[in-house]
Scaffold this motif. Structure first.
Motif, mmCIF file in Angstrom:
data_model
loop_
_atom_site.group_PDB
_atom_site.id
_atom_site.type_symbol
_atom_site.label_atom_id
_atom_site.label_comp_id
_atom_site.label_asym_id
_atom_site.label_seq_id
_atom_site.Cartn_x
_atom_site.Cartn_y
_atom_site.Cartn_z
ATOM 1 N N GLN A 51 -56.752 13.096 -9.586
ATOM 2 C CA GLN A 51 -55.656 12.744 -8.672
ATOM 3 C C GLN A 51 -55.188 13.977 -7.902
ATOM 4 N N GLN A 52 -55.083 15.115 -8.603
ATOM 5 C CA GLN A 52 -54.682 16.361 -7.941
ATOM 6 C C GLN A 52 -55.720 16.786 -6.904
ATOM 7 N N GLN A 53 -56.993 16.667 -7.252
ATOM 8 C CA GLN A 53 -58.038 17.015 -6.292
ATOM 9 C C GLN A 53 -57.961 16.122 -5.066
ATOM 10 N N LEU A 54 -57.731 14.835 -5.297
ATOM 11 C CA LEU A 54 -57.638 13.889 -4.186
ATOM 12 C C LEU A 54 -56.463 14.235 -3.277
ATOM 13 N N LEU A 55 -55.338 14.572 -3.885
ATOM 14 C CA LEU A 55 -54.165 14.967 -3.101
ATOM 15 C C LEU A 55 -54.442 16.238 -2.303
ATOM 16 N N GLY A 56 -55.100 17.206 -2.932
ATOM 17 C CA GLY A 56 -55.449 18.453 -2.229
ATOM 18 C C GLY A 56 -56.393 18.204 -1.069
ATOM 19 N N HIS A 57 -57.383 17.336 -1.268
ATOM 20 C CA HIS A 57 -58.325 17.016 -0.186
ATOM 21 C C HIS A 57 -57.600 16.338 0.978
ATOM 22 N N ARG A 58 -56.690 15.442 0.685
ATOM 23 C CA ARG A 58 -55.961 14.760 1.760
ATOM 24 C C ARG A 58 -55.070 15.729 2.525
ATOM 25 N N GLN A 59 -54.461 16.673 1.812
ATOM 26 C CA GLN A 59 -53.650 17.689 2.499
ATOM 27 C C GLN A 59 -54.530 18.565 3.393
ATOM 28 N N GLN A 60 -55.714 18.904 2.913
ATOM 29 C CA GLN A 60 -56.626 19.707 3.726
ATOM 30 C C GLN A 60 -57.103 18.927 4.946
ATOM 31 N N ILE A 61 -57.273 17.618 4.827
ATOM 32 C CA ILE A 61 -57.671 16.802 5.979
ATOM 33 C C ILE A 61 -56.582 16.829 7.036
ATOM 34 N N VAL A 62 -55.320 16.714 6.619
ATOM 35 C CA VAL A 62 -54.215 16.754 7.582
ATOM 36 C C VAL A 62 -54.160 18.119 8.267
ATOM 37 N N ALA A 63 -54.317 19.194 7.491
ATOM 38 C CA ALA A 63 -54.292 20.540 8.074
ATOM 39 C C ALA A 63 -55.469 20.765 9.014
ATOM 40 N N THR A 64 -56.644 20.288 8.638
ATOM 41 C CA THR A 64 -57.832 20.462 9.479
ATOM 42 C C THR A 64 -57.708 19.656 10.766
ATOM 43 N N ALA A 65 -57.151 18.450 10.673
ATOM 44 C CA ALA A 65 -56.942 17.637 11.881
ATOM 45 C C ALA A 65 -55.946 18.311 12.811
ATOM 46 N N ALA A 66 -54.904 18.906 12.242
ATOM 47 C CA ALA A 66 -53.930 19.631 13.075
ATOM 48 C C ALA A 66 -54.585 20.834 13.750
ATOM 49 N N GLU A 67 -55.448 21.533 13.022
ATOM 50 C CA GLU A 67 -56.162 22.677 13.609
ATOM 51 C C GLU A 67 -57.105 22.225 14.721
ATOM 52 N N LEU A 68 -57.791 21.109 14.515
ATOM 53 C CA LEU A 68 -58.661 20.560 15.564
ATOM 54 C C LEU A 68 -57.845 20.230 16.808
ATOM 55 N N ASN A 69 -56.702 19.607 16.621
ATOM 56 C CA ASN A 69 -55.855 19.261 17.762
ATOM 57 C C ASN A 69 -55.342 20.509 18.465
ATOM 58 N N ARG A 70 -54.995 21.552 17.698
ATOM 59 C CA ARG A 70 -54.521 22.802 18.313
ATOM 60 C C ARG A 70 -55.622 23.422 19.160
ATOM 61 N N LEU A 71 -56.833 23.449 18.615
ATOM 62 C CA LEU A 71 -57.951 24.041 19.356
ATOM 63 C C LEU A 71 -58.299 23.228 20.599
ATOM 64 N N ALA A 72 -58.099 21.912 20.521
ATOM 65 C CA ALA A 72 -58.399 21.050 21.669
ATOM 66 C C ALA A 72 -57.242 20.978 22.651
ATOM 67 N N GLY A 73 -56.105 21.595 22.315
ATOM 68 C CA GLY A 73 -54.964 21.613 23.229
ATOM 69 C C GLY A 73 -54.170 20.321 23.213
ATOM 70 N N ARG A 74 -54.151 19.633 22.076
ATOM 71 C CA ARG A 74 -53.405 18.382 21.959
ATOM 72 C C ARG A 74 -52.274 18.561 20.952
ATOM 73 N N GLU A 75 -51.417 17.532 20.870
ATOM 74 C CA GLU A 75 -50.353 17.550 19.871
ATOM 75 C C GLU A 75 -50.971 17.492 18.482
ATOM 76 N N SER A 76 -50.304 18.126 17.514
ATOM 77 C CA SER A 76 -50.883 18.231 16.175
ATOM 78 C C SER A 76 -50.974 16.889 15.464
ATOM 79 N N ARG A 77 -50.190 15.910 15.865
ATOM 80 C CA ARG A 77 -50.222 14.605 15.193
ATOM 81 C C ARG A 77 -51.152 13.607 15.870
ATOM 82 N N PHE A 78 -51.911 14.055 16.835
ATOM 83 C CA PHE A 78 -52.871 13.167 17.497
ATOM 84 C C PHE A 78 -53.883 12.697 16.455
#
Length: 184
Positions: free
Chosen positions: A143-170
């Motif tokens: 369960q902890q690993q799953l939670l950590g992976h989901r948090q990393q997905i949110v952070a990685t998606a925000a980084e992708l949006n930052r690099l693409a010049g979009r809002e972080s919640r896109f």
């Protein structure tokens, strides 16, 4: 990237006029009362001036402007490649995290069936309660690993949006497959 591209374009535009002769100047001066000089009087004075610099200096300034423009273009291309590399790296990371989540969920499903089996064996007296406890601890770890992976997905998606010049919640849908290409 846009700023760097515009700076490079401006540096290249500057190379077009650095080697040209400076603009000539035309000046005029009119006298309210005419100036009396010996042979006649003077009403106005017009001056035309053209600066002619040393030709070697003009060539050197042109060459320097071209080098500055090439350096600005190289900086832009290097930054562009860095951003593309970071985008690709984040995209692949998103893919790996998505696969890790699906693997962790499969492990959880298998562990749940093992816990049910162990509980049934403990109820009949064929197994020790410690077996169930160990499986429950393993389940909480997953369960902890799953939670950590989901948090990393949110952070990685925000980084992708930052690099693409979009809002972080896109919203970004994680890739289902990745077409891997070996560099040439």
């Amino acid at each position: 990237l846009r700023r760097m591209q515009e700076e490079a374009a401006a540096a290249w535009a500057k190379t077009g006029y650095v080697t040209k002769l400076p603009d000539p100047t035309l000046s005029g001066m009119f006298f309210g009362d005419s100036m009396m000089f010996v042979p006649d009087r003077q009403l106005a004075e017009l001056q035309y001036m053209q600066m002619i610099p040393w030709i070697g200096r003009l060539k050197a300034e042109g060459q320097q402007a071209q080098f500055v423009a090439m350096a600005a273009e190289n900086d832009f291309q290097a930054e562009r490649l860095r951003v593309i590399g970071e985008l690709r790296m984040a995209w692949f990371k998103l893919y790996v995290l998505n696969k890790q989540i699906s693997t962790t969920q499969a492990d959880q499903a298998q562990l749940e069936s093992l816990i049910k089996t162990a509980n049934a064996r403990v109820a009949t007296g064929d197994a020790q309660p410690g077996d169930v406890l160990m499986a429950t601890l393993e389940m909480s770890s997953l369960q902890q690993q799953l939670l950590g992976h989901r948090q990393q997905i949110v952070a990685t998606a925000a980084e992708l949006n930052r690099l693409a010049g979009r809002e972080s919640r896109f919203p970004i849908t994680p890739p289902a497959t990745i077409d891997a290409e070996l560099p040439q």
